[in-house]
Design a protein around this motif. Sequence first.
Motif, mmCIF file in Angstrom:
data_model
loop_
_atom_site.group_PDB
_atom_site.id
_atom_site.type_symbol
_atom_site.label_atom_id
_atom_site.label_comp_id
_atom_site.label_asym_id
_atom_site.label_seq_id
_atom_site.Cartn_x
_atom_site.Cartn_y
_atom_site.Cartn_z
ATOM 1 N N HIS A 1 60.679 -0.215 -33.936
ATOM 2 C CA HIS A 1 59.968 0.043 -35.326
ATOM 3 C C HIS A 1 58.591 -0.426 -35.240
ATOM 4 O O HIS A 1 58.386 -1.622 -35.011
ATOM 5 C CB HIS A 1 60.971 -0.652 -36.468
ATOM 6 N N CYS A 2 57.977 0.347 -35.782
ATOM 7 C CA CYS A 2 56.368 -0.084 -35.794
ATOM 8 C C CYS A 2 55.687 -0.421 -34.588
ATOM 9 O O CYS A 2 55.798 0.160 -33.455
ATOM 10 C CB CYS A 2 56.152 -1.061 -37.098
ATOM 11 N N MET A 3 55.221 -1.770 -34.308
ATOM 12 C CA MET A 3 54.779 -2.225 -33.232
ATOM 13 C C MET A 3 55.804 -2.192 -32.259
ATOM 14 O O MET A 3 55.606 -2.116 -31.069
ATOM 15 C CB MET A 3 54.260 -3.397 -33.369
ATOM 16 N N GLY A 4 56.910 -2.353 -32.671
ATOM 17 C CA GLY A 4 58.314 -2.385 -31.748
ATOM 18 C C GLY A 4 58.320 -1.343 -30.728
ATOM 19 O O GLY A 4 58.647 -1.278 -29.503
ATOM 20 N N ALA A 5 57.808 -0.213 -31.451
ATOM 21 C CA ALA A 5 57.916 1.147 -30.715
ATOM 22 C C ALA A 5 56.933 1.342 -29.492
ATOM 23 O O ALA A 5 57.324 1.683 -28.209
ATOM 24 C CB ALA A 5 57.707 2.260 -31.654
#
Length: 247
Positions: free
Chosen positions: A96-100
């Motif tokens: 999710h978000c930066m995690g992607a």
Amino acid sequence: MIEQNQLTFAPWIKRTPGQSPHTATVVFPHAGGAATAYRTLAAELARTGPDAYVVQYPQRADRLAHPAPETVEQLAAELFAAGDWAAVGPLRLFGHCMGAVIAFEFARVAEREGAAVDSLWVSASHAPGAVAESPRLPTAAVDVVADMVDLGGTDPRLLADEDFVELLVRAVRADYQAFNRYSCDPDVRIRADIHTLGGRSDHRINENMLLRWKTHTGGAFTSTLFDGGHFYLNDHIPAVARLVNER
């Protein structure tokens, strides 16, 4: 499938046992996010699918004393080195978000190291090739807090707790500094399929931004929108988990 007790994983990689031995889902939190924030998603993924693992980044929770990597690539490499990922694959990655973006770099490492990655699930994130042209993320404490308020997803009552805010800023700053250094050519691809997810009312990441991920896969690409903003995920966990498991 190798039994879990025969595998080696760092203690800060959180596993939720699932129903299927055929693959594993690895979850990568947003900037500043701790693994506990994705406990409900991991449980839902594992309820009708394979084992779910949530990785923990440095500078938070049980990794508070661990130094922050300077780059996203370094962080992804460290996360890959922390587990026997090849033994539990093929992997499905969800960020999710930066995690992607971290998950994308994790996939690049995995493919180089011979660990199978079946798919990358991108949630509310800039495409890697677009990060360098996006506005720099704030690192001053007051600006970090303002950014968290703007994004939503953090309980306002927690933002009134000075101790919580101090820890939050520490984690977010570490992630934002690495993200601000990141760049990737638009033609860099992984072999895994990429599926993007987002909120229709997300004021940070719109549908066109999600579609830019298509250039980063040599496989299939899909895009799905849900009602909600940047943290639409919190309101659609069962539906998102079902979508990931059905693919």
